[in-house]
Design a protein around this motif. Structure first.
Motif, PDB file in Angstrom:
ATOM      1  N   SER A 127       3.396  -9.401  12.689  1.00 32.64           N
ATOM      2  CA  SER A 127       4.145  -8.171  12.430  1.00 32.64           C
ATOM      3  C   SER A 127       4.230  -7.967  10.926  1.00 32.64           C
ATOM      4  CB  SER A 127       5.547  -8.272  13.027  1.00 32.64           C
ATOM      5  OG  SER A 127       6.295  -9.249  12.318  1.00 32.64           O
ATOM      6  N   ALA A 128       4.622  -6.766  10.518  1.00 31.33           N
ATOM      7  CA  ALA A 128       4.738  -6.485   9.081  1.00 31.33           C
ATOM      8  C   ALA A 128       5.722  -7.446   8.424  1.00 31.33           C
ATOM      9  CB  ALA A 128       5.174  -5.033   8.877  1.00 31.33           C
ATOM     10  N   ALA A 129       6.849  -7.725   9.106  1.00 33.86           N
ATOM     11  CA  ALA A 129       7.854  -8.624   8.533  1.00 33.86           C
ATOM     12  C   ALA A 129       7.317 -10.043   8.392  1.00 33.86           C
ATOM     13  CB  ALA A 129       9.108  -8.606   9.405  1.00 33.86           C
ATOM     14  N   GLU A 130       6.581 -10.510   9.429  1.00 37.06           N
ATOM     15  CA  GLU A 130       6.018 -11.872   9.363  1.00 37.06           C
ATOM     16  C   GLU A 130       4.959 -11.965   8.276  1.00 37.06           C
ATOM     17  OE1 GLU A 130       4.748 -11.972  13.399  1.00 37.06           O
ATOM     18  OE2 GLU A 130       6.383 -13.277  14.035  1.00 37.06           O
ATOM     19  N   ARG A 136       2.026   9.413   0.029  1.00 38.93           N
ATOM     20  CA  ARG A 136       1.805   9.135  -1.404  1.00 38.93           C
ATOM     21  C   ARG A 136       1.195   7.742  -1.612  1.00 38.93           C
ATOM     22  NH1 ARG A 136       6.238   8.413  -3.700  1.00 38.93           N
ATOM     23  NH2 ARG A 136       7.566   8.423  -1.835  1.00 38.93           N
ATOM     24  N   VAL A 137       0.102   7.488  -0.852  1.00 41.36           N
ATOM     25  CA  VAL A 137      -0.636   6.236  -1.032  1.00 41.36           C
ATOM     26  C   VAL A 137      -2.098   6.580  -1.276  1.00 41.36           C
ATOM     27  CG1 VAL A 137       0.935   4.925   0.445  1.00 41.36           C
ATOM     28  CG2 VAL A 137      -1.106   5.962   1.451  1.00 41.36           C
ATOM     29  N   PRO A 138      -2.835   5.757  -2.032  1.00 44.63           N
ATOM     30  CA  PRO A 138      -4.262   6.036  -2.259  1.00 44.63           C
ATOM     31  C   PRO A 138      -5.080   5.756  -1.009  1.00 44.63           C
ATOM     32  CG  PRO A 138      -3.615   3.989  -3.343  1.00 44.63           C
ATOM     33  CD  PRO A 138      -2.347   4.590  -2.805  1.00 44.63           C
ATOM     34  N   ALA A 139      -5.956   6.693  -0.671  1.00 43.17           N
ATOM     35  CA  ALA A 139      -6.822   6.496   0.495  1.00 43.17           C
ATOM     36  C   ALA A 139      -7.747   5.301   0.315  1.00 43.17           C
ATOM     37  CB  ALA A 139      -7.640   7.762   0.757  1.00 43.17           C
ATOM     38  N   SER A 140      -7.948   4.882  -0.921  1.00 48.19           N
ATOM     39  CA  SER A 140      -8.840   3.753  -1.189  1.00 48.19           C
ATOM     40  C   SER A 140      -8.297   2.433  -0.646  1.00 48.19           C
ATOM     41  CB  SER A 140      -9.085   3.625  -2.701  1.00 48.19           C
ATOM     42  OG  SER A 140      -7.847   3.467  -3.387  1.00 48.19           O
ATOM     43  N   LEU A 141      -7.008   2.396  -0.283  1.00 44.03           N
ATOM     44  CA  LEU A 141      -6.445   1.178   0.319  1.00 44.03           C
ATOM     45  C   LEU A 141      -6.795   1.064   1.800  1.00 44.03           C
ATOM     46  CD1 LEU A 141      -2.883   0.863  -1.267  1.00 44.03           C
ATOM     47  CD2 LEU A 141      -4.891  -0.583  -1.676  1.00 44.03           C
ATOM     48  N   ILE A 142      -7.419   2.106   2.352  1.00 40.14           N
ATOM     49  CA  ILE A 142      -7.755   2.108   3.779  1.00 40.14           C
ATOM     50  C   ILE A 142      -9.244   1.842   3.949  1.00 40.14           C
ATOM     51  CG2 ILE A 142      -7.833   3.491   5.876  1.00 40.14           C
ATOM     52  CD1 ILE A 142      -5.406   4.998   4.862  1.00 40.14           C
ATOM     53  N   LEU A 150       1.910   1.134   4.208  1.00 38.14           N
ATOM     54  CA  LEU A 150       1.423   0.946   2.839  1.00 38.14           C
ATOM     55  C   LEU A 150       2.455   1.438   1.826  1.00 38.14           C
ATOM     56  CD1 LEU A 150      -2.334   1.993   3.219  1.00 38.14           C
ATOM     57  CD2 LEU A 150      -1.505  -0.247   2.484  1.00 38.14           C
ATOM     58  N   ARG A 151       3.071   2.595   2.122  1.00 32.77           N
ATOM     59  CA  ARG A 151       4.088   3.130   1.215  1.00 32.77           C
ATOM     60  C   ARG A 151       5.269   2.161   1.090  1.00 32.77           C
ATOM     61  NH1 ARG A 151       3.743   5.675  -2.851  1.00 32.77           N
ATOM     62  NH2 ARG A 151       4.913   3.897  -3.574  1.00 32.77           N
ATOM     63  N   ASP A 152       5.671   1.599   2.245  1.00 33.94           N
ATOM     64  CA  ASP A 152       6.791   0.661   2.238  1.00 33.94           C
ATOM     65  C   ASP A 152       6.446  -0.581   1.417  1.00 33.94           C
ATOM     66  OD1 ASP A 152       9.427  -0.277   3.315  1.00 33.94           O
ATOM     67  OD2 ASP A 152       8.155  -1.804   4.234  1.00 33.94           O
ATOM     68  N   TRP A 153       5.246  -1.102   1.588  1.00 34.55           N
ATOM     69  CA  TRP A 153       4.837  -2.275   0.821  1.00 34.55           C
ATOM     70  C   TRP A 153       4.745  -1.952  -0.676  1.00 34.55           C
ATOM     71  CZ3 TRP A 153       0.593  -3.799   4.843  1.00 34.55           C
ATOM     72  CH2 TRP A 153       1.166  -4.612   5.837  1.00 34.55           C
ATOM     73  N   MET A 154       4.171  -0.812  -0.989  1.00 34.51           N
ATOM     74  CA  MET A 154       4.010  -0.450  -2.402  1.00 34.51           C
ATOM     75  C   MET A 154       5.372  -0.277  -3.076  1.00 34.51           C
ATOM     76  SD  MET A 154       0.755   2.178  -2.182  1.00 34.51           S
ATOM     77  CE  MET A 154       0.779   2.551  -3.934  1.00 34.51           C
ATOM     78  N   ARG A 191       7.835  -1.987  -2.610  1.00 34.66           N
ATOM     79  CA  ARG A 191       8.386  -3.317  -2.887  1.00 34.66           C
ATOM     80  C   ARG A 191       7.410  -4.181  -3.677  1.00 34.66           C
ATOM     81  NH1 ARG A 191       9.696  -5.870   2.169  1.00 34.66           N
ATOM     82  NH2 ARG A 191       8.495  -4.301   3.290  1.00 34.66           N
ATOM     83  N   GLY A 192       6.377  -3.529  -4.237  1.00 33.20           N
ATOM     84  CA  GLY A 192       5.495  -4.236  -5.156  1.00 33.20           C
ATOM     85  C   GLY A 192       4.295  -4.916  -4.529  1.00 33.20           C
ATOM     86  N   PHE A 193       3.988  -4.627  -3.264  1.00 32.98           N
ATOM     87  CA  PHE A 193       2.845  -5.254  -2.596  1.00 32.98           C
ATOM     88  C   PHE A 193       1.712  -4.234  -2.462  1.00 32.98           C
ATOM     89  CE2 PHE A 193       6.539  -7.251  -0.176  1.00 32.98           C
ATOM     90  CZ  PHE A 193       6.675  -8.294  -1.080  1.00 32.98           C
ATOM     91  N   THR A 194       0.514  -4.621  -2.834  1.00 31.05           N
ATOM     92  CA  THR A 194      -0.671  -3.771  -2.647  1.00 31.05           C
ATOM     93  C   THR A 194      -1.637  -4.513  -1.734  1.00 31.05           C
ATOM     94  OG1 THR A 194      -0.399  -2.818  -4.850  1.00 31.05           O
ATOM     95  CG2 THR A 194      -2.551  -2.554  -3.793  1.00 31.05           C
ATOM     96  N   VAL A 195      -1.784  -4.015  -0.514  1.00 31.05           N
ATOM     97  CA  VAL A 195      -2.562  -4.725   0.509  1.00 31.05           C
ATOM     98  C   VAL A 195      -3.582  -3.773   1.126  1.00 31.05           C
ATOM     99  CG1 VAL A 195      -2.456  -6.156   2.581  1.00 31.05           C
ATOM    100  CG2 VAL A 195      -0.460  -5.991   1.067  1.00 31.05           C
ATOM    101  N   PRO A 196      -4.884  -3.979   0.955  1.00 31.75           N
ATOM    102  CA  PRO A 196      -5.868  -3.156   1.657  1.00 31.75           C
ATOM    103  C   PRO A 196      -5.746  -3.354   3.175  1.00 31.75           C
ATOM    104  CG  PRO A 196      -6.896  -4.397  -0.127  1.00 31.75           C
ATOM    105  CD  PRO A 196      -5.517  -4.963   0.060  1.00 31.75           C
ATOM    106  N   VAL A 197      -5.797  -2.257   3.923  1.00 35.02           N
ATOM    107  CA  VAL A 197      -5.645  -2.304   5.382  1.00 35.02           C
ATOM    108  C   VAL A 197      -6.878  -1.691   6.035  1.00 35.02           C
ATOM    109  CG1 VAL A 197      -4.254  -1.612   7.365  1.00 35.02           C
ATOM    110  CG2 VAL A 197      -3.133  -2.137   5.187  1.00 35.02           C
ATOM    111  N   ALA A 198      -7.460  -2.438   6.968  1.00 37.70           N
ATOM    112  CA  ALA A 198      -8.612  -1.934   7.735  1.00 37.70           C
ATOM    113  C   ALA A 198      -8.125  -1.369   9.056  1.00 37.70           C
ATOM    114  CB  ALA A 198      -9.618  -3.055   7.981  1.00 37.70           C
ATOM    115  N   ILE A 199      -8.671  -0.225   9.454  1.00 33.21           N
ATOM    116  CA  ILE A 199      -8.364   0.355  10.755  1.00 33.21           C
ATOM    117  C   ILE A 199      -9.659   0.581  11.519  1.00 33.21           C
ATOM    118  CG2 ILE A 199      -6.239   1.459   9.935  1.00 33.21           C
ATOM    119  CD1 ILE A 199      -7.761   4.104   9.847  1.00 33.21           C
ATOM    120  N   ASN A 200      -9.582   0.438  12.825  1.00 32.62           N
ATOM    121  CA  ASN A 200     -10.750   0.655  13.677  1.00 32.62           C
ATOM    122  C   ASN A 200     -10.838   2.126  14.064  1.00 32.62           C
ATOM    123  OD1 ASN A 200     -11.857  -2.214  14.469  1.00 32.62           O
ATOM    124  ND2 ASN A 200      -9.619  -2.362  14.521  1.00 32.62           N
TER     125      ASN A 200
END
Length: 582
Positions: free
Chosen positions: A558-561, A433-439, A395-399, A401-410
């Motif tokens: 993958s993250a790159a794809e 340094r990412v908001p927990a609300s994205l998880i 999430l930090r890497d995406w943020m 570079r300007g990407f905000t993507v909610p991620v679900a984890i099991n």
């Protein structure tokens, strides 16, 4: 005979001389014992085996069975391990004394006997025996249940194996492990757990009483924690052991009730037999444990009989467990991301993080396989922490570079009930340094139905962090509206079992419609899983389903794809998504 004399501890006396029997009986009576005197060793042995005995006084030279033979036979019985056996004889030579002690004698009294001092000598012997019995109880018995402990169990098994080898019999070892017992301690405290263990021990002892008429060489021990072992020596030990194991499995289908609570400590049971499954106690015990483990993993019924193939499967399991542990420690796992799309505008709504493990030797290990290993070994908590850390870093890497993507984890049931996922997410999110609300946290419906206080508290803390809660596999866990309304999730995911034929099956369509109506009435987002055909997608879109995921829309990437296909600048991404889904 007075009532006090009738209830006094029993002294067994064997002497073929009338005067010797009489004087020994008087000395025993003067020591507070009830004497039972016999003129031969055979009768004395039969009497001793049928009673609770405080001491045995044996003349060495008797017709038929002599004192040495009686002593050896009594010492072969576990309950005579600390009963004092005193040899009374006119033989004073060193070989006779040595032979007496080799037979198991506690003490040796030479004739002629000082009859005036003998009562005091007997009292001294009894005091020492009582002290020895207390020491043995501490060393060989479990203080909680009163059953023999691990050390006593192993020594008893070794004695049964020695006897079985001489008699051409078999010895069965039945290994029982209580399923999910840790949850009792964690939820209700160790005092309740101890009470349940005492009831389990009592129930096992009661079951064995029903089989002791067939076999006297039968014992149960608490091997440690929530593990119990049953030992059996018999000419047909395997068949009888299977009957006993089945009786145990059946008995524990009924709950143990304590303080108004019902507990179902159903055991996983494995058994192995000497000499077929091993030439010594350690090997047979290991194989019984292997069979129990096979029963616990669900690859067998609640009772599993050892076979050599189990060892190879267990060896493979243990090897993978060790390799998985190293992979977690050395950061050699990876994530892929399954996209989720909004159906009203075809836009990316978020992704689900899926764990992958490619081992250097075994290649790609199926998730079901390594997750099962992690659940069983307790590694699932470390695995969950690894996923949270990896997601936060991504999430930090995406943020950046300007990407905000909610991620679900099991999140697994063990992590929710016995771990602290909120603390882990809070710590890792702060570090990255990412908001927990994205998880978003995905739990299974069956976990919600358990409705434990620990689970509710864990979900409450996660929601306080800003995490959304999704209910996965919805429709398969037999939940009721009571559970959903008590702690409503933010999202419910229609299980792929109901999506598979939703456009072809009236019953699947009815279930999907009901879930969609439930979501609408409670204001819950509904996501459909497992979309593989255009017909499924159009049916769900036409019924107002909010989101969808599946191979038709995108396989896990993958993250790159994912970045290349769906996280390009907004105008390019929208066009690419429209082209992909037509």
């Amino acid at each position: 005979m007075s009532d006090a004399r009738a209830t006094a501890p029993v002294a067994i006396i064997a002497d073929d001389e009338d005067l010797g029997r009489l004087l020994l009986a008087e000395a025993a009576g003067a020591s507070g014992l009830t004497p039972l005197a016999f003129d031969n060793g055979t009768a004395a042995l039969e009497a001793a085996l049928s009673r609770d005995v405080a001491i045995v006084l044996l003349d060495v030279d008797m017709p038929g069975m002599d004192g040495y033979s009686v002593c050896q036979r009594l010492r072969a019985e576990s309950r005579f391990a600390t009963v004092p056996i005193v040899m009374v004889t006119g033989h004073e030579d060193s070989p006779a004394i040595t032979r007496a002690f080799e037979a198991g004698a506690t003490d040796f009294i030479s004739k002629p006997v000082n009859w005036a001092l003998l009562p005091r000598r007997l009292e001294y012997i009894l005091r020492n025996a009582a002290a020895a019995e207390r020491i043995e109880r501490l060393a060989y018995f479990d203080p909680l249940t009163g059953l023999p402990n691990r050390q006593c169990c192993i020594e008893t098994a070794e004695r049964l194996v020695r006897n079985a080898a001489q008699l051409q019999e078999s010895v069965a070892i039945i290994y029982l492990d209580l399923n999910s017992f840790k949850r009792v301690n964690d939820t209700f405290g160790h005092s309740v757990g101890d009470a349940v263990l005492r009831d389990v021990a009592g129930k096992l002892s009661g079951i064995l009483e029903g089989f002791k008429a067939e076999n006297q060489h039968l014992a149960v021990a608490r091997f440690g924690g929530d593990e119990f072992v049953i030992l059996l020596r018999h000419a047909a030990a395997r068949a009888l052991a299977i009957r006993i194991a089945d009786a145990c499995a059946m008995a524990f289908k009924q709950p143990i009730v304590y303080d108004g609570l019902e507990f179902y400590p159903a055991p996983s049971i494995g058994l192995a037999v000497y000499p077929d499954d091993g030439a010594d106690v350690a090997t047979v015990l290991k194989h019984a444990d292997t069979a129990m483990y096979q029963a616990k993993t669900g690859a067998a019924e609640s009772v599993a009989v050892y076979s050599p193939a189990m060892s190879s499967r267990l060896a493979n399991w243990l090897e993978l467990e060790a390799r998985l542990r190293r992979a977690v420690a050395e950061d050699r796992l990876s994530l892929v991301f399954q996209p989720k799309f909004r159906l009203h505008d075809n836009q990316l709504a978020g992704v689900e993080a899926l764990l992958r493990w490619c081992d250097a030797e075994h290649g790609e290990i199926p998730p079901l396989r390594f997750i099962e290993i992690a659940e069983d070994s307790g590694l699932i908590l470390d695995l969950g922490s690894w996923v949270v850390r990896a997601v936060c870093r991504q999430l930090r890497d995406w943020m950046d570079r300007g990407f905000t993507v909610p991620v679900a984890i099991n999140v697994s049931g063990k992590d929710l009930l016995h771990g602290d996922p909120a603390r882990v997410i809070q710590s890792e999110a702060a570090a990255a340094r990412v908001p927990a609300s994205l998880i978003e946290i995905e739990i299974t419906e069956s976990l919600l139905v358990k409705d434990s206080a620990a689970g509710r508290n864990a979900l409450k803390r996660l929601r306080e962090l800003g995490c959304r809660i999704a209910l996965d596999d919805f429709g398969t866990g037999y939940s009721s509206l009571a559970y959903i309304t008590r702690f409503p999730p933010d999202r419910i995911k229609i299980d792929k079992a109901f999506v598979r034929d939703v456009d072809r099956s009236a019953s699947d369509a009815a279930i999907a419609n009901a879930i969609l109506s439930l979501g609408e009435s409670l204001g819950i987002t509904v996501t459909a899983e497992g979309i593989e055909r255009p017909g499924q997608l159009e049916w769900l879109r036409g019924r107002g389903c909010h989101e969808a995921q599946g191979f038709l829309l995108s396989r896990p990437l993958s993250a790159a794809e994912l970045e290349r296909q769906f996280l390009q600048p907004a105008q390019e991404s929208a066009g690419a998504q429209r082209r992909q889904r037509g």
